[in-house]
Design an enzyme around this catalytic site. Structure first.
Site, PDB file in Angstrom:
ATOM      1  CB  SER A 175      -0.966   0.011   1.195  1.00 24.84           C
ATOM      2  OG  SER A 175      -2.066  -0.842   0.938  1.00 24.84           O
ATOM      3  CE  LYS A 186      -4.576   1.876  -0.176  1.00 30.41           C
ATOM      4  NZ  LYS A 186      -3.945   0.548  -0.168  1.00 30.41           N
ATOM      5  CB  SER A 212      -4.262   1.348   4.175  1.00 27.56           C
ATOM      6  OG  SER A 212      -3.282   0.986   3.240  1.00 27.56           O
ATOM      7  NE  ARG A 225       2.776  -1.620   9.370  1.00 27.99           N
ATOM      8  CZ  ARG A 225       1.820  -1.732   8.485  1.00 27.99           C
ATOM      9  NH1 ARG A 225       2.108  -1.835   7.208  1.00 27.99           N
ATOM     10  NH2 ARG A 225       0.567  -1.779   8.854  1.00 27.99           N
TER      11      ARG A 225
END
Length: 281
Positions: free
Chosen positions: A78, A81, A126, A261
């Site tokens: 993603s 995006k 997302s 993350r």
């Protein structure tokens, strides 16, 4: 004849001088870069492998953990995006960040996705189905054109117009993520400035008196391995710090995979004094 030899000698000297200066520049610049093996403890805490690179624009300096991963490509998931938004705006598939697509009623296991959604909300959450529809409306021809013009990753959109960044052929390295983000910041991508500014705005995750953090996460699989990304940049004073963190885990049941993350990246940014210590975490 003597004059010709003299000219050739001068040309050779000039070429040698240029090569020397280039070697000196790159060697000096390489010495400025830093490798921080101690950041591995942040990854180990969450039982994930991975890498992180921070690029200080003002100093033209890189900070690495696991530098060997800098040029290794994986699915962008993603994080694509960012570019998908730019392409949708440039092609007028979406006139602005408030463009709403109707939810088709299918429950995709994420409550935030089960509703009519505009671009800025889809970017924040997302929302995969929203961006798949934008890609379908842009079409393969225009998608291929802009992915190539933006020099995004390996520029391979094989595998389906609404799947190529998830399970298809598109791959990107941490180095390419940083290069793409630098071009985004500098308005050097092949899109109208107005559209770039819209995307910069929807990327904002924190806006404080001391800094502005823009970013995008991504989560996909590559060769049966979980791949998690967090990429973006921090504006602080007169400087910009770009980051690309990528984690990998073969254990699909790691409940901390998603948040790790972000936490890892923030801890590294704090170590470098880019963002302040939080009151609590």
């Amino acid at each position: 004849m003597f004059r010709d030899k003299n000219q050739i000698s001068n040309i050779k000297y000039q070429i040698s001088s240029v090569l020397f200066l280039l070697c000196f520049y790159f060697n000096s610049n390489a010495q400025l870069n830093e490798v921080h093996n101690e950041w591995g403890a942040y990854f180990e805490k969450f039982k994930v492998k991975g890498s992180c690179v921070i690029y200080d624009l003002k100093k033209d300096k890189y900070y690495f953990y696991n530098r060997a991963q800098f040029t290794v490509p994986t699915t962008p998931a993603s994080t694509f995006k960012i570019l998908n938004s730019l392409i949708a705006l440039q092609t007028s598939v979406a006139p602005d960040e408030n463009f709403i697509l109707k939810w088709d009623g299918k429950d995709r296991g994420n409550e935030a996705w089960n509703k009519d959604t505009d671009m800025k909300t889809a970017f924040k959450n997302s929302t995969v189905w929203y961006y798949q529809e934008l890609a379908r409306r842009a079409g393969e021809k225009r998608m291929k054109k802009y992915v190539k013009k933006a020099h995004y990753g390996n520029k391979d959109i094989s595998g389906g117009i609404d799947q190529f960044w998830l399970t298809g052929g598109l791959r990107i390295t941490p180095q390419q993520q940083i290069e793409f983000l630098v071009k985004l910041y500098k308005n050097k991508l092949p899109f109208k400035k107005h559209n770039i500014e819209i995307v910069k705005n929807i990327m904002i995750q924190e806006d404080t008196l001391g800094y502005v953090l823009r970013g995008k996460t991504g989560w996909g699989t590559d060769m049966k391995t979980n791949i998690g990304w967090y990429v973006g940049y921090v504006t602080k004073g007169d400087n910009i710090f770009f980051f690309a963190t990528r984690i990998q885990d073969d254990a699909m049941e790691n409940k901390d995979f998603s948040k790790s993350r972000l936490i890892i990246t923030r801890r590294i940014l704090r170590d470098l004094k880019v963002i302040p210590e939080p009151e609590q975490e």
